[in-house]
Design a protein around this motif. Structure first.
Motif, mmCIF file in Angstrom:
data_model
loop_
_atom_site.group_PDB
_atom_site.id
_atom_site.type_symbol
_atom_site.label_atom_id
_atom_site.label_comp_id
_atom_site.label_asym_id
_atom_site.label_seq_id
_atom_site.Cartn_x
_atom_site.Cartn_y
_atom_site.Cartn_z
ATOM 1 N N UNK A 1 49.115 54.881 15.949
ATOM 2 C CA UNK A 1 49.738 54.903 15.483
ATOM 3 C C UNK A 1 51.289 55.506 15.864
ATOM 4 N N UNK A 2 52.202 54.262 15.992
ATOM 5 C CA UNK A 2 53.726 54.519 17.214
ATOM 6 C C UNK A 2 54.113 54.216 15.601
ATOM 7 N N UNK A 3 55.372 55.368 15.768
ATOM 8 C CA UNK A 3 56.110 55.618 14.716
ATOM 9 C C UNK A 3 57.725 55.639 15.766
ATOM 10 N N UNK A 4 58.454 55.116 14.951
ATOM 11 C CA UNK A 4 59.624 55.030 15.773
ATOM 12 C C UNK A 4 60.941 56.198 15.290
ATOM 13 N N UNK A 5 61.684 57.156 15.771
ATOM 14 C CA UNK A 5 62.301 58.285 14.674
ATOM 15 C C UNK A 5 62.752 57.495 14.510
ATOM 16 N N UNK A 6 63.780 56.609 14.439
ATOM 17 C CA UNK A 6 65.101 56.236 13.920
ATOM 18 C C UNK A 6 64.705 54.333 13.646
ATOM 19 N N UNK B 1 60.437 48.778 20.045
ATOM 20 C CA UNK B 1 59.005 49.040 20.012
ATOM 21 C C UNK B 1 58.468 47.262 19.639
ATOM 22 N N UNK B 2 58.659 46.909 19.032
ATOM 23 C CA UNK B 2 58.124 45.407 18.443
ATOM 24 C C UNK B 2 58.091 44.597 19.120
ATOM 25 N N UNK B 3 59.174 44.620 19.995
ATOM 26 C CA UNK B 3 59.542 43.638 21.873
ATOM 27 C C UNK B 3 58.849 44.052 23.321
ATOM 28 N N UNK B 4 58.073 45.942 23.328
ATOM 29 C CA UNK B 4 57.825 45.963 23.934
ATOM 30 C C UNK B 4 56.362 46.458 24.338
ATOM 31 N N UNK B 5 56.051 46.918 22.859
ATOM 32 C CA UNK B 5 55.041 47.613 22.362
ATOM 33 C C UNK B 5 53.666 47.081 22.200
ATOM 34 N N UNK B 6 53.136 45.364 23.071
ATOM 35 C CA UNK B 6 52.153 44.419 22.890
ATOM 36 C C UNK B 6 50.336 44.900 22.653
ATOM 37 N N UNK B 7 50.101 44.871 22.245
ATOM 38 C CA UNK B 7 48.704 45.014 21.998
ATOM 39 C C UNK B 7 48.505 44.312 24.184
ATOM 40 N N UNK B 8 48.549 43.485 24.419
ATOM 41 C CA UNK B 8 47.707 43.238 26.431
ATOM 42 C C UNK B 8 48.579 45.063 27.011
ATOM 43 N N UNK B 9 49.824 44.902 26.506
ATOM 44 C CA UNK B 9 50.115 45.995 27.184
ATOM 45 C C UNK B 9 49.526 47.436 27.014
ATOM 46 N N UNK B 10 49.245 47.409 25.478
ATOM 47 C CA UNK B 10 48.043 48.646 25.389
ATOM 48 C C UNK B 10 46.892 49.107 25.944
ATOM 49 N N UNK B 11 46.551 47.498 25.986
ATOM 50 C CA UNK B 11 44.711 47.422 26.666
ATOM 51 C C UNK B 11 45.049 47.534 28.141
ATOM 52 N N UNK C 1 36.313 46.974 24.662
ATOM 53 C CA UNK C 1 36.981 46.104 23.633
ATOM 54 C C UNK C 1 38.311 45.249 23.655
ATOM 55 N N UNK C 2 38.956 44.525 22.568
ATOM 56 C CA UNK C 2 39.831 44.134 22.311
ATOM 57 C C UNK C 2 40.787 44.921 21.756
ATOM 58 N N UNK C 3 41.935 44.531 21.616
ATOM 59 C CA UNK C 3 43.013 46.228 21.278
ATOM 60 C C UNK C 3 44.440 44.964 20.370
ATOM 61 N N UNK C 4 44.137 45.527 18.440
ATOM 62 C CA UNK C 4 44.966 44.409 17.671
ATOM 63 C C UNK C 4 46.086 45.637 17.610
ATOM 64 N N UNK C 5 47.010 44.480 16.933
ATOM 65 C CA UNK C 5 48.382 45.038 16.773
ATOM 66 C C UNK C 5 48.382 45.114 15.231
ATOM 67 N N UNK C 6 48.886 45.800 14.577
ATOM 68 C CA UNK C 6 49.545 45.824 13.661
ATOM 69 C C UNK C 6 50.916 46.140 13.119
ATOM 70 N N UNK D 1 50.594 49.747 14.425
ATOM 71 C CA UNK D 1 49.125 50.668 14.645
ATOM 72 C C UNK D 1 48.413 49.141 15.527
ATOM 73 N N UNK D 2 48.284 50.313 16.533
ATOM 74 C CA UNK D 2 46.342 49.623 17.466
ATOM 75 C C UNK D 2 45.766 50.063 16.974
#
Length: 102
Positions: free
Chosen positions: A21-26, A33-43, A52-57, A66-67
């Motif tokens: 889980x990645x949680x914004x301070x503000x 986060x929503x724009x730049x932290x994609x499932x593809x980038x995390x994988x 395996x796969x990475x799923x973003x919620x 949450x990944x």
């Protein structure tokens, strides 16, 4: 900028699956986060360990993403020879990811 500048994280695990889980301070930083932290980038970031796969919620109400990283813990706690058998260091590692400044 490093992700850690605008967010903190928590990690969990179940078998061979890690959960980050990645949680914004503000609240105003959540769109970054929503724009730049994609499932593809995390994988890609964890390409050496995630098989395996990475799923973003998305959890906008609490400003978090949450990944779920499948096949990420070398078989799980009872099967791996890894030093970090629970994947707890993944929460610190993801915060080293670079994202564009505002």
């Amino acid at each position: 900028m490093k992700l850690r500048k605008i967010a903190h994280s928590r990690t969990g695990d179940k078998g061979n699956t890690a959960n980050i889980a990645v949680i914004a301070y503000r609240p105003e930083d959540y769109p970054l986060l929503e724009q730049h932290l994609t499932a593809v980038r995390v994988k890609e970031f964890f390409s050496e360990i995630v098989r395996g796969e990475v799923v973003r919620y998305e959890l906008p109400g609490i400003g978090a993403l949450n990944f779920v990283l499948h096949e990420a813990l070398s078989g799980g706690v009872t099967r791996t020879l890894a030093l970090d058998i629970h994947g707890k260091s993944l929460s610190s590692a993801i915060l080293e990811m670079e994202i564009p400044d505002r």
